[in-house]
Design an enzyme around this catalytic site. Structure first.
Site, PDB file in Angstrom:
ATOM      1  N   ASP A 144      -3.403 -18.059   1.440  1.00 11.60           N
ATOM      2  CA  ASP A 144      -4.542 -18.698   0.759  1.00 11.60           C
ATOM      3  C   ASP A 144      -5.154 -19.768   1.654  1.00 11.60           C
ATOM      4  OD1 ASP A 144      -2.051 -19.856   0.385  1.00 11.60           O
ATOM      5  OD2 ASP A 144      -2.470 -20.644  -1.603  1.00 11.60           O
ATOM      6  N   ASP A 173     -11.417  -8.426   7.376  1.00 14.45           N
ATOM      7  CA  ASP A 173     -12.816  -8.257   6.949  1.00 14.45           C
ATOM      8  C   ASP A 173     -13.521  -9.609   6.861  1.00 14.45           C
ATOM      9  OD1 ASP A 173     -12.722  -5.548   6.823  1.00 14.45           O
ATOM     10  OD2 ASP A 173     -13.419  -5.389   4.762  1.00 14.45           O
ATOM     11  N   ASP A 187      -5.735  -6.746   5.607  1.00 16.35           N
ATOM     12  CA  ASP A 187      -6.915  -6.005   5.163  1.00 16.35           C
ATOM     13  C   ASP A 187      -8.021  -6.994   4.795  1.00 16.35           C
ATOM     14  OD1 ASP A 187      -8.625  -4.110   4.226  1.00 16.35           O
ATOM     15  OD2 ASP A 187      -7.356  -3.432   2.574  1.00 16.35           O
ATOM     16  N   LYS A 223       3.131 -15.499   2.407  1.00 10.70           N
ATOM     17  CA  LYS A 223       3.106 -16.237   1.138  1.00 10.70           C
ATOM     18  C   LYS A 223       4.568 -16.510   0.810  1.00 10.70           C
ATOM     19  CE  LYS A 223       0.753 -17.777  -2.465  1.00 10.70           C
ATOM     20  NZ  LYS A 223      -0.098 -18.975  -2.358  1.00 10.70           N
ATOM     21  N   TYR A 230       0.820  -1.218   0.000  1.00  8.13           N
ATOM     22  CA  TYR A 230       0.000   0.000   0.000  1.00  8.13           C
ATOM     23  C   TYR A 230       0.852   1.266   0.000  1.00  8.13           C
ATOM     24  CZ  TYR A 230      -4.091  -2.899   1.081  1.00  8.13           C
ATOM     25  OH  TYR A 230      -5.088  -3.834   1.042  1.00  8.13           O
TER      26      TYR A 230
END
Ligand code: NAD
Length: 351
Positions: free
Chosen positions: A218, A246, A242, A186, A135
């Site tokens: 994943d 959620d 992020d 990852k 980001y």
């Protein structure tokens, strides 16, 4: 202990008032001082983060925040909009660690989109790094190549010092909870997160009492809906956090129940419900104050070192739910529907 109380806009004032009553009921030496932020800051001083509010927030040991925003402010220039107040506050105070618990109180398990037995009693804490990663990484942008084709670029970057400081927050949080930490990366594909895994593992040696595991993002996304109760604390970077936070919050099915914290290097934090200012129900006494009351509990646990009092508040919330009291957002047949004030009354009485 000094607490800056920033109610903000819409239902912010109503829900924060109830959390303040709960805090006062504990009988701790708390000094509470209120200031406007968001739309209220704009109305009071022409700025969504008035200078006096920032000073108060800087000097406080912790900040209790309500919510900001409302349709009446949507036409303002971008830097005067309520949201800018919160973003600037996070930046000015260096709040790099976002803590988002997803808790399902046994009596609310019906509200989840998963089967009740999968989520009843769920209590996961997601620790998300908030100021680094793809980001913010440079280079970034959209350029046009020599052949005229456009190309988008973002860069995933983490320094080991950034990884270490967020991992430390997560290890410390795990220590205060179930003593299990799952670091999500990852590392099989992305070198940035290969470094992430190395640094978290190195730091793990300082926390022999916390059981550390690693999981690919994943798989974690899958495990959160397959068997979410396997997790205690999850730590991850900005991008993965992020999405996963959620996903985890939706396991609970009720936006009016979820608290959050954003912490700086010294453990000072801003505590707020994850929901917004709910203009559709503002001023009607309908808002659920429990996310804000649970945010106050997090404040006691993570910034003020009063773990027993945090437990007391959470216990009082559980008790009130067990008694069948529900605001409209979590109401189901057979329960007693109450408003904001009555829910606050019940938690104070349960304390
Ligand atoms: P929202 O979270 O305010 O509301 C979404 C829905 O959930 C609404 O139907 C609302 O009535 C309901 N709801 C939210 N909190 C509730 C509570 N405590 N009790 C009962 N019901 C509740 O999101 P939105 O409608 O998308 O945004 C409204 C305003 O809030 C916007 O101006 C937005 O920018 C702002 N916002 C602020 C924050 C924040 O302060 N951190 C976060 C999200 C949105």
């Amino acid at each position: 202990m000094k607490i800056a109380v920033l109610p903000g806009d819409g239902i912010g004032k109503e829900i924060v008032a109830q959390a303040v009553r709960v805090l006062r009921r504990l009988g701790l030496p708390l000094e509470l001082a209120e200031a406007p932020v968001g739309g209220a800051g704009y109305e009071a001083a022409g700025d969504p983060l008035p200078a006096a509010t920032l000073v108060l927030a800087r000097e406080a040991d912790a900040i209790l925040f309500g919510a900001i925003g409302g349709p009446q402010y949507d036409a303002l220039p971008r830097d005067q909009r309520p949201e800018r107040g919160l973003l600037r506050l996070r930046k000015e105070l260096g709040l790099f660690a976002n803590l988002r618990p997803a808790q399902v109180f046994a009596d609310l398990a019906q509200a989840s989109s998963l089967r009740p037995e999968l989520v009843a009693g769920l209590d996961v804490l997601i620790v998300r790094e908030l100021t680094g990663d793809i980001y913010f990484g440079e280079p970034r942008g959209i350029t046009t190549l020599a052949n005229g084709e456009r190309e988008g670029v973002n860069t995933m970057r983490y320094r080991e010092s950034e990884i270490r400081r967020i991992a430390r927050v997560a290890f410390e949080a795990a220590r205060r909870r179930g003593k299990r930490l799952c670091s999500v990366d990852k590392a099989n594909v992305l070198e940035t997160t290969e470094l992430w895994r190395q640094v978290v593992s190195e730091l793990g040696k300082d926390y022999a009492d916390v059981q550390l595991s690693h999981m690919y993002v994943d798989n974690c996304a899958m495990q959160l809906v397959r068997n979410p109760k396997q997790f205690d604390v999850i730590v991850t970077g900005n991008l993965f956090g992020d999405i996963l936070s959620d996903e985890a919050s939706m396991l609970t099915g009720s936006i009016g129940m979820l608290p959050s914290a954003s912490l700086d290097e010294r453990g000072k934090g801003l505590y707020e419900p994850i929901h917004g200012s709910a203009p559709d129900i503002a001023g009607k006494g309908l808002a659920n104050p429990l996310a804000t009351i649970l945010s106050a509990a997090m404040m006691l646990r993570y910034s003020l070192g009063h773990v027993a009092e945090a437990d007391r508040i959470e216990g009082a919330v559980r008790k009130v739910l067990r008694q069948g009291l529900r605001t409209a957002d979590i109401y189901t047949d057979g329960c007693r529907k109450v408003g904001t004030q009555e829910m606050g009354d019940a938690v104070v009485a349960a304390l």
